[in-house]
Design an enzyme around this catalytic site. Sequence first.
Site, short mmCIF file in Angstrom:
data_model
loop_
_atom_site.label_atom_id
_atom_site.label_comp_id
_atom_site.label_asym_id
_atom_site.label_seq_id
_atom_site.Cartn_x
_atom_site.Cartn_y
_atom_site.Cartn_z
N SER A 111 -28.22 8.52 -36.05
CA SER A 111 -29.18 8.28 -34.97
C SER A 111 -29.81 9.57 -34.49
CB SER A 111 -28.47 7.65 -33.76
OG SER A 111 -27.71 6.57 -34.13
N HIS A 122 -32.51 4.18 -40.57
CA HIS A 122 -31.89 3.97 -39.26
C HIS A 122 -32.09 2.53 -38.80
CE1 HIS A 122 -31.69 4.68 -34.73
NE2 HIS A 122 -30.48 4.77 -35.19
N GLU A 157 -36.11 2.59 -38.88
CA GLU A 157 -36.81 3.88 -38.93
C GLU A 157 -36.44 4.54 -40.26
OE1 GLU A 157 -37.22 5.27 -34.27
OE2 GLU A 157 -35.29 5.52 -35.25
N ASN A 191 -34.60 6.40 -30.27
CA ASN A 191 -33.52 7.03 -29.52
C ASN A 191 -34.01 8.21 -28.69
OD1 ASN A 191 -31.72 5.18 -30.35
ND2 ASN A 191 -30.72 6.46 -31.88
N1 LIG Z 1 -23.86 2.04 -32.36
C1 LIG Z 1 -25.17 1.95 -32.44
O1 LIG Z 1 -25.79 1.26 -31.62
C2 LIG Z 1 -25.92 2.67 -33.54
C3 LIG Z 1 -27.23 2.27 -33.83
C4 LIG Z 1 -27.90 2.88 -34.89
C5 LIG Z 1 -27.27 3.87 -35.63
N2 LIG Z 1 -25.99 4.26 -35.31
C6 LIG Z 1 -25.37 5.30 -36.15
O2 LIG Z 1 -24.56 4.64 -37.11
C7 LIG Z 1 -23.47 5.46 -37.44
C8 LIG Z 1 -22.17 4.69 -37.21
O3 LIG Z 1 -22.04 4.40 -35.83
P1 LIG Z 1 -21.17 3.18 -35.29
O4 LIG Z 1 -21.57 2.96 -33.90
O5 LIG Z 1 -21.22 2.07 -36.25
O6 LIG Z 1 -19.71 3.86 -35.30
P2 LIG Z 1 -18.28 3.15 -35.24
O7 LIG Z 1 -17.38 4.12 -34.64
O8 LIG Z 1 -18.39 1.79 -34.65
O9 LIG Z 1 -17.91 2.94 -36.80
C9 LIG Z 1 -17.71 3.99 -37.70
C10 LIG Z 1 -16.83 3.49 -38.85
O10 LIG Z 1 -16.74 4.50 -39.86
C11 LIG Z 1 -15.45 4.47 -40.38
N3 LIG Z 1 -15.16 5.75 -41.06
C12 LIG Z 1 -14.80 6.92 -40.48
N4 LIG Z 1 -14.64 7.85 -41.46
C13 LIG Z 1 -14.90 7.27 -42.63
C14 LIG Z 1 -14.87 7.70 -43.99
N5 LIG Z 1 -14.54 8.94 -44.30
N6 LIG Z 1 -15.19 6.82 -44.96
C15 LIG Z 1 -15.52 5.54 -44.66
N7 LIG Z 1 -15.54 5.08 -43.39
C16 LIG Z 1 -15.25 5.92 -42.39
C17 LIG Z 1 -14.57 4.19 -39.20
O11 LIG Z 1 -13.32 3.65 -39.62
C18 LIG Z 1 -15.41 3.17 -38.43
O12 LIG Z 1 -15.11 1.85 -38.80
C19 LIG Z 1 -23.58 6.71 -36.59
O13 LIG Z 1 -24.24 7.71 -37.34
C20 LIG Z 1 -24.46 6.25 -35.44
O14 LIG Z 1 -25.17 7.29 -34.84
C21 LIG Z 1 -25.31 3.65 -34.30
#
Ligand SMILES: NC(=O)c1ccc[n+]([C@@H]2O[C@H](COP(=O)([O-])OP(=O)(O)OC[C@H]3O[C@@H](n4cnc5c(N)ncnc54)[C@H](O)[C@@H]3O)[C@@H](O)[C@H]2O)c1
Length: 596
Positions: A121, A142, A154, A192
């Site tokens: 993000s 994204h 995005e 964002n």
């Molecule tokens: N939460 C949101 O609203 C949102 C929206 C758009 C983008 N994002 C982006 O998406 C990405 C993930 O965010 P999220 O909110 O889903 O996080 P989250 O914490 O909910 O999930 C992350 C997952 O990655 C896993 N993980 C950690 N290390 C790993 C590895 N080495 N190999 C495989 N899996 C691994 C974890 O076990 C976890 O299940 C981030 O870059 C975030 O910025 C988040």
Amino acid sequence: MTREFASVGVVGLGTMGAGIVEVFARNGIDVVAVEVTEAALERGRATLTGSTDRAVAKGKLAAADRDALLARVNWQVGLEALHSVDLVIEAVPEHLDLKQRIFAELDRVCKPETILATNTSSLSVTEISVATTRPNQVIGIHFFNPAPVMKLVEIVRTVVTSAEVVADVEGLCARLGKVDVTINDRAGFIANALLFGYLNHAVSMVEARYASREDIDAAMKLGCGLPMGPLALMDLIGLDTAYEILDTMYRRGGRDRRHAPVPLIKQMVTAGLLGRKSGRGFYTYERPGSPAVVPDEQTPVSAESTLDAGARGIAKVGVVGSGTMATGIIEVFAKAGYEVVSVTRGAEKSAKLFEAVKTSLNKGVVRGKLSEADRDAALGRITWSATLEHLADVDLVVEAVIEELSVKKALFASLDEICKPGVVLATTTSSLPVIDIAMATQRPADVVGLHFFNPAPVMPLVEIVQTIRTSAETTATVKAVCGELGKTGVVCGDRSGFIVNALLFPYLNDAVKMLEASYSTADDIDHAMKLGCGYPMGPFELLDVVGLDVSLAIQRELYLELREPGFAPAPLLEHLVTAGYLGRKAGRGFRDHTRR
Ligand SMILES: NC(=O)c1ccc[n+]([C@@H]2O[C@H](COP(=O)([O-])OP(=O)(O)OC[C@H]3O[C@@H](n4cnc5c(N)ncnc54)[C@H](O)[C@@H]3O)[C@@H](O)[C@H]2O)c1
């Protein structure tokens, strides 16, 4: 001809990854879903089955299609399983070193032609790409939360991403039924960059006890038509993820203080309050991962107990003023059964006001929302007067005269002399300090702000502004009155912009700054906020409706009161106002309205 993607990989199956898996599998694409541990893999699988089962229960997905969808997903621990996919999307936590490590590993494991994408993000896609030997095949894709629902994607190209890869990914997004905006690699991209300053500001309001979580969320939902309030959104995003995004944006985006994460966020993350995913964040949820909010110790007590807090009985209401707001407010009170005394500056104004209220009530009759008898009863409850003396026996006065401090102060001084003791004196000011108005009387404890939104008969929100002198009884009284009017009254402190304008206008101003910096177009920015965040209007559409002059004036007030450098009005906004491009009302603002 763009590339066909037969199979894709998703790394990290948390909040975003599990949703991204669903998007691909729903569209007939085979997915290899990868996690670090069996337990995390199981959680990801449970998220997907939960989501698809809900879709079946709601009749949005046939059971057979769900089974086919689930059969397309191959669940695996470890990146090795991704050796033959055509595209990988990484969705692991927002840490640069972790993402770089994963990309280096993906580069080693995947076929040479595989496109490697990050769902980051806020991190630099360029910095992630240089961890591989194929930075020209690295791109940002994204998705928005929840990925299966939100239409926007995005696409972030770096200076080295090949044009072919961009075109291939754009083609893929179209196949997924998504709308894409393709942009350069800048912290926070479009959505964002505009969203997180606002979210952080909302958290600072909670931290400062400026307003309650429920009131802040209700204000933005009801005042701006947003699908959810900022604190509920923080819980959906995940406070840990939101913290990382803010922190990165602060460091990458010019150290704008508005992106420095509010300390409360870090404290909540440390305490394990991560939002929906942990079952508790700003709100408490039925169980981890559940969207259902359950009451907790911060949940406000019911409306009846407001009365116990000393609310005074109100039967007769005076409304001073003859403009748009006064017209709407008179109608709202009369329709709700209050006796209303309208006071204007002359019989002619009163006659006009009577016509305006009647016309508005008639519209309700034509639309079938009001019976003729109810209209007549409402009109019968209103007395039309041109002397403040007629307010001697009312229980509540609502002032809606011109937005000038000297005029309002003089009026309140007169009300102080005329009105009986115990009357609540309310001002509808949208920008003046209520305390200045209160101190023009000898009874500041009875003075409160009652900020209605335009058009008052339609808009469900009222901001109740308490000064440092407003008594609890006064606040309780107007809160109860709002309930009688069928409106939601949210209580906040006496600061510039109250809740809604303080949170809304800096965001609009930021959108203007983004346009001014030529990062994106007005159309794409509007699209991003509507399709990525579910906003009813994009920032430029809204600015043209509100009026650029009005928006600039509000933004100036906020800047002058809070002295926050990031609130300085965008020079482009100033120039457009100077040029007379004031929005719809002038035929031209950010867009030309004369040709539509
Ligand atoms: N939460 C949101 O609203 C949102 C929206 C758009 C983008 N994002 C982006 O998406 C990405 C993930 O965010 P999220 O909110 O889903 O996080 P989250 O914490 O909910 O999930 C992350 C997952 O990655 C896993 N993980 C950690 N290390 C790993 C590895 N080495 N190999 C495989 N899996 C691994 C974890 O076990 C976890 O299940 C981030 O870059 C975030 O910025 C988040």
